[in-house]
Scaffold this motif. Structure first.
Motif, PDB file in Angstrom:
ATOM      1  N   LYS A 135      -1.333  -4.049   4.983  1.00  0.00           N
ATOM      2  CA  LYS A 135      -2.058  -2.841   5.390  1.00  0.00           C
ATOM      3  C   LYS A 135      -2.530  -2.945   6.845  1.00  0.00           C
ATOM      4  CE  LYS A 135      -5.130  -3.191   2.096  1.00  0.00           C
ATOM      5  NZ  LYS A 135      -4.676  -4.458   1.484  1.00  0.00           N
ATOM      6  N   VAL A 168       1.289   3.571  -0.408  1.00  0.00           N
ATOM      7  CA  VAL A 168       1.029   2.449  -1.312  1.00  0.00           C
ATOM      8  C   VAL A 168       1.954   1.305  -0.920  1.00  0.00           C
ATOM      9  CG1 VAL A 168       0.825   1.700  -3.706  1.00  0.00           C
ATOM     10  CG2 VAL A 168       0.497   4.115  -3.137  1.00  0.00           C
ATOM     11  N   LEU A 169       1.368   0.144  -0.652  1.00  0.00           N
ATOM     12  CA  LEU A 169       2.140  -1.031  -0.231  1.00  0.00           C
ATOM     13  C   LEU A 169       2.070  -2.126  -1.284  1.00  0.00           C
ATOM     14  CD1 LEU A 169       1.063  -1.364   3.530  1.00  0.00           C
ATOM     15  CD2 LEU A 169       3.190  -0.389   2.649  1.00  0.00           C
ATOM     16  N   GLU A 170       3.155  -2.858  -1.369  1.00  0.00           N
ATOM     17  CA  GLU A 170       3.206  -4.035  -2.243  1.00  0.00           C
ATOM     18  C   GLU A 170       4.155  -5.044  -1.606  1.00  0.00           C
ATOM     19  OE1 GLU A 170       5.159  -4.746  -6.471  1.00  0.00           O
ATOM     20  OE2 GLU A 170       3.239  -3.680  -6.680  1.00  0.00           O
ATOM     21  N   SER A 230      -0.707  -7.269   1.440  1.00  0.00           N
ATOM     22  CA  SER A 230       0.442  -6.365   1.316  1.00  0.00           C
ATOM     23  C   SER A 230       0.896  -5.797   2.655  1.00  0.00           C
ATOM     24  CB  SER A 230       0.101  -5.219   0.350  1.00  0.00           C
ATOM     25  OG  SER A 230      -1.019  -4.484   0.817  1.00  0.00           O
ATOM     26  N   GLU A 269       7.017  -0.365   0.992  1.00  0.00           N
ATOM     27  CA  GLU A 269       6.473   0.933   0.606  1.00  0.00           C
ATOM     28  C   GLU A 269       6.956   1.266  -0.804  1.00  0.00           C
ATOM     29  OE1 GLU A 269       7.489   5.511   1.785  1.00  0.00           O
ATOM     30  OE2 GLU A 269       7.170   4.122   3.459  1.00  0.00           O
ATOM     31  N   GLY A 293      -3.307  -1.013  -1.220  1.00  0.00           N
ATOM     32  CA  GLY A 293      -2.409  -2.060  -1.697  1.00  0.00           C
ATOM     33  C   GLY A 293      -3.179  -3.344  -1.897  1.00  0.00           C
ATOM     34  N   SER A 340       2.191   1.758  -9.954  1.00  0.00           N
ATOM     35  CA  SER A 340       1.145   0.858  -9.442  1.00  0.00           C
ATOM     36  C   SER A 340      -0.102   1.643  -9.046  1.00  0.00           C
ATOM     37  CB  SER A 340       1.669   0.070  -8.230  1.00  0.00           C
ATOM     38  OG  SER A 340       2.707  -0.803  -8.602  1.00  0.00           O
ATOM     39  N   TYR A 341       0.092   2.786  -8.387  1.00  0.00           N
ATOM     40  CA  TYR A 341      -1.044   3.611  -7.980  1.00  0.00           C
ATOM     41  C   TYR A 341      -1.767   4.149  -9.214  1.00  0.00           C
ATOM     42  CZ  TYR A 341      -3.710   7.177  -5.468  1.00  0.00           C
ATOM     43  OH  TYR A 341      -4.726   7.949  -4.950  1.00  0.00           O
ATOM     44  N   CYS A 365       4.100   7.075  -9.002  1.00  0.00           N
ATOM     45  CA  CYS A 365       3.936   5.656  -8.654  1.00  0.00           C
ATOM     46  C   CYS A 365       3.125   4.944  -9.737  1.00  0.00           C
ATOM     47  CB  CYS A 365       3.249   5.517  -7.292  1.00  0.00           C
ATOM     48  SG  CYS A 365       3.046   3.803  -6.757  1.00  0.00           S
TER      49      CYS A 365
END
Length: 571
Positions: free
Chosen positions: A369, A535-537, A367, A541, A363, A556-557, A554
């Motif tokens: 982590k 995946v974090l933003e 974010s 999650e 992320g 973003s990923y 996803c």
């Protein structure tokens, strides 16, 4: 001050002995002017050389006894203050080490540094001075007044009349002094913070040619400390000239009245001379009391700051927790958390890992982590939700048991000025062969073998005589050396080239198959083969699954993958 008394209690017998010796010394000092008056008024008129030598010998004995007793008492005072502050620093260091991360954030590291250094030094000075002058000054003051009352009651009453004015000055000034010294120590905290930041960031400062800017920043905080110290010093400095003025006015009256009394034949010259000596003793005693008030103001302010730390309750106490009957080794259940108590760092995070599985977390910066790791190790307490380890809620596991389950490399980890072996072993008495295995798995053995002395090579502070990649590999070796149940790598391969990173991941897969691994990374290649990827933003999650699943589900990923690898896979 209650805290300080508890530390002084074991030394009460020693202090009592020292104060008794001080008392004897003070009495010897008080006898000397009385003997002088007796010699002038009673012995000299007899013209007896033998009596003069006798009383002169008595004065000499009193002088030597006063000197010896003061030296002995001062040595005892120094020993007691040394031991007391040594115990305070020991307990303060132990307490700071046991503070939760949230509590350390609350106090701030510079403030904790100044409390264990300058504040403890102020207490050392106060304890020593109180023992050296706390008995001597009052005895000389009260004893001098009592003796002068027996010598010349009329003159003594003039002296006593000045005492209420002196007491008012000392009380008023000391009450204003304590808050000023507390404010001064806060300024010192800020100065320590600026100096600490400059030392840590010296390379960046030089690289960006910001030396002048940092000098100006230090000048500002230094001037602030000077201003606070000047204000406190000027406030406390009022006492010295005020005490001198009042006592010297009293002395002037005493000389005038004494002269009239001698001229009138109602007093003797020896008594007046002795009275002048006692006045000097009383003046010095009052100045000593003033110095004690200044030091007490500093010491009490510092003692209050140290008490704040020592009296801080543990906010991460072991609690009765729930049991989770699932097969997960690590499980987060709807966990939310914020560092400041306002904006959430993590919001409703849920995932689970079975023993031996690998979780990759990716992320943007900020974010959340690292916050996941902090909560898993219970360095901070979650605001809501449950975190389980081996079916036990982490809040129910004692810290000494919980933390031994982890091998971790933090994002900004530290190497110490010690040998390579000690930096990997870290006081865990790990056998040399195991250290070598861990270094090999961490891809560090090759460069260690090239160092003079291999594992006995001395590192500089923060490992500054190694490259970034070498430091990271040593830190990974430290994490692997204890064969942890859970291995956490927080952005610990950022300085490694792709080949070394791939070899490291391969070694972990082959030699630590039963270890649950959590990898926080900026590069998708580091977590590509993880069993699960989170995946974090902005603390939320936005994706969870395997690499292939996230590429499909996803966005973003997928964007990160395309930017780093063109959307493909990397071995």
């Amino acid at each position: 001050m209650r805290m300080l008394f508890s530390y002084l209690r074991p030394y009460l017998l020693k202090m009592t002995g020292g104060m008794t010796i001080k008392f004897i010394g003070a009495i010897m000092d008080l006898l000397i002017p009385w003997c002088l008056a007796y010699i002038i008024d009673n012995v000299i008129p007899t013209r007896s050389i033998g009596l003069i030598f006798l009383w002169g010998g008595i004065m000499l004995f009193c002088s030597v006894a006063a000197w010896l007793t003061n030296v002995m008492a001062n040595r005892i005072a120094g020993w007691v203050s040394k031991c007391t502050v040594e115990n305070i620093r020991h307990d303060l260091f132990h307490k700071i080490s046991s503070l939760s991360c949230a509590q350390v954030d609350g106090f701030s590291i510079p403030s904790l540094i100044s409390r264990i250094t300058s504040d403890s030094y102020n207490i050392h000075s106060m304890v020593g001075m109180m023992q050296r002058l706390g008995i001597r000054a009052p005895i000389l003051l009260i004893g001098g007044i009592v003796v002068t009352l027996t010598l010349e009651p009329v003159l003594a009453l003039l002296l006593v009349a000045t005492l209420p004015f002196l007491a008012v000055i000392l009380v008023v000034v000391s009450r204003k002094g304590v808050p000023l010294y507390t404010s001064l120590q806060k300024g010192v905290d800020r100065m320590v913070q600026v100096v600490r930041e400059n030392i840590i960031g010296i390379r960046v400062i030089k690289a960006l040619s910001k030396t002048d800017y940092e000098k100006n920043r230090f000048d500002e905080v230094n001037q602030d400390v000077v201003s606070r110290e000047k204000k406190a010093g000027l406030t406390m400095a009022v006492t010295n000239p005020s005490v001198n003025l009042i006592l010297n006015l009293g002395l002037t009256l005493i000389i005038l009245v004494g002269a009239y009394r001698v001229n009138a034949g109602v007093s003797q010259a020896g008594k007046i001379i002795a009275f002048m000596s006692y006045f000097t003793i009383i003046l010095n005693a009052m100045l000593s009391v003033n110095r004690m008030f200044v030091m007490y103001s500093k010491g009490s302010a510092s003692a209050g700051r140290i008490s704040q730390v020592l009296d801080t309750l543990d906010d991460l106490q072991v609690k009765e927790g729930e049991q989770d009957d699932g097969e997960e080794h690590v499980a987060f259940r709807h966990v939310s958390f914020s560092y400041s108590g306002a904006e959430e760092t993590l919001s409703d995070i849920s995932f689970s890992l079975k023993k031996g599985e690998t979780l990759g977390i990716i992320g943007a910066t900020g974010s959340g982590k690292t916050a996941i790791i902090n909560l898993l190790m219970r360095l901070y307490e979650a605001d809501s939700g449950k975190i389980f380890l081996d079916g036990r809620e982490v809040s129910s596991i004692p810290p000494e048991e919980l933390h031994t389950k982890f091998g971790i490399v933090f994002q900004h980890d530290v190497l110490f000025a010690d040998t390579v072996a000690e930096n990997i072993s870290f006081g865990r008495d790990i056998p040399p062969e195991r250290l070598e295995e861990a270094a090999r798995d961490a891809q560090a053995l090759e460069f260690i073998n090239e160092l003079p002395g291999r594992f006995d090579y001395e590192l500089a502070i923060k490992g500054s005589n190694l490259s970034g990649g070498q430091k990271q590999r040593l830190l990974i070796a430290r994490a692997l050396a204890g064969k942890p149940e859970i291995l956490v790598l927080d952005d610990s391969s950022s300085a490694l080239d792709y080949k070394t990173d791939a070899q490291l991941r391969k070694a972990i897969r082959e030699h630590y198959a039963g270890t649950t691994t959590i990898i926080i990374a900026q590069r998708i290649s580091s977590i590509l083969h993880a069993d699960h990827i989170l995946v974090l933003e902005d603390g939320k999650e936005i994706g969870y699954g395997t690499h292939e699943e996230l590429l499909e589900e996803c966005e973003s990923y997928r964007e990160i993958s395309q930017s780093q690898m063109g959307g493909g896979n990397v071995a």
